[in-house]
Design a protein around this motif. Structure first.
Motif, mmCIF file in Angstrom:
data_model
loop_
_atom_site.group_PDB
_atom_site.id
_atom_site.type_symbol
_atom_site.label_atom_id
_atom_site.label_comp_id
_atom_site.label_asym_id
_atom_site.label_seq_id
_atom_site.Cartn_x
_atom_site.Cartn_y
_atom_site.Cartn_z
ATOM 1 N N HIS A 124 0.847 -1.185 0.000
ATOM 2 C CA HIS A 124 0.000 0.000 0.000
ATOM 3 C C HIS A 124 0.882 1.234 0.000
ATOM 4 O O HIS A 124 1.948 1.259 0.611
ATOM 5 C CB HIS A 124 -0.904 -0.020 1.252
ATOM 6 N N ASN A 126 1.239 5.635 -1.739
ATOM 7 C CA ASN A 126 0.689 6.753 -2.494
ATOM 8 C C ASN A 126 1.656 7.025 -3.639
ATOM 9 O O ASN A 126 2.836 7.259 -3.407
ATOM 10 C CB ASN A 126 0.558 7.978 -1.590
ATOM 11 N N LYS A 129 3.560 10.421 -3.426
ATOM 12 C CA LYS A 129 4.648 10.463 -2.456
ATOM 13 C C LYS A 129 5.834 9.631 -2.926
ATOM 14 O O LYS A 129 6.967 9.930 -2.610
ATOM 15 C CB LYS A 129 4.159 9.956 -1.101
ATOM 16 N N LYS A 130 5.590 8.589 -3.720
ATOM 17 C CA LYS A 130 6.644 7.728 -4.217
ATOM 18 C C LYS A 130 7.536 8.485 -5.193
ATOM 19 O O LYS A 130 8.731 8.273 -5.257
ATOM 20 C CB LYS A 130 6.001 6.500 -4.898
#
Length: 133
Positions: A124, A126, A129-130
Motif C-alpha cells: 500500500h 501513495n 509520495k513515491k
C-alpha cells in the motif's frame, strides 16, 4: 481383465525370466499416461531391485520383450490400480512408479502429487509520495 488372465500373463513373463516390472507414469492438466514399462530378470528381485531399474532402459523395455504382455499390463495398471489412487492426472498432476513382483503380483505404488503453492503479498502506498523520494 480377470484375475486368471492377469495370472497367465505374469506366469508367461516369469517363464521368460522376468522377476519384476517397473511402470513409470506422469500426468497433469487433465490427462495422464504410462510413460514406460521396464523389467528386471534379477533372481529374487525385491522392490528395491525393481525400483533401481532405469526407467528409460531400452534393453529392459517390456514392449520389446513381449508386446502382448506390455499392453495387458499397461491396461490393467491404468484401469485397475492407477485410476483408483490419489489424483495424479488433473491440474498440476503427479508422477510415480508402480512396482510389481513377478509372478506373485505383489505391488507397491510410489505416487507423487504436484501441488502449486500461492503466496499473496499486498503493498500500500501513495503514487505521488513515491515520486518525491
Amino acid at each position: 481383465m480377470t484375475e486368471e488372465q492377469l495370472m497367465e500373463v505374469l506366469i508367461q513373463l516369469a517363464d521368460q525370466g522376468v522377476t519384476g516390472i517397473k511402470i513409470h507414469y506422469d500426468g497433469g492438466g487433465d490427462s495422464g499416461a504410462i510413460e514406460s514399462i521396464v523389467y528386471t530378470d534379477k533372481e529374487d528381485a525385491n522392490f528395491i531391485d525393481i525400483d533401481l531399474i532405469s526407467t528409460w532402459n531400452e534393453d529392459k523395455d517390456l514392449e520389446k520383450l513381449n508386446s502382448s504382455a506390455y499392453a495387458t499390463i499397461q491396461n490393467f495398471a491404468h484401469e485397475t490400480l492407477l485410476d483408483n489412487i490419489e489424483d495424479w492426472w488433473n491440474n498440476e498432476g503427479g508422477y510415480g512408479e508402480l512396482l510389481i513382483k513377478v509372478p506373485s503380483g505383489e505391488y507397491l505404488v510410489n505416487n507423487n502429487i504436484r501441488i502449486m503453492k500461492v503466496e499473496e503479498y499486498n503493498h500500500h502506498g501513495n503514487l505521488f509520495k513515491k515520486t518525491e523520494e
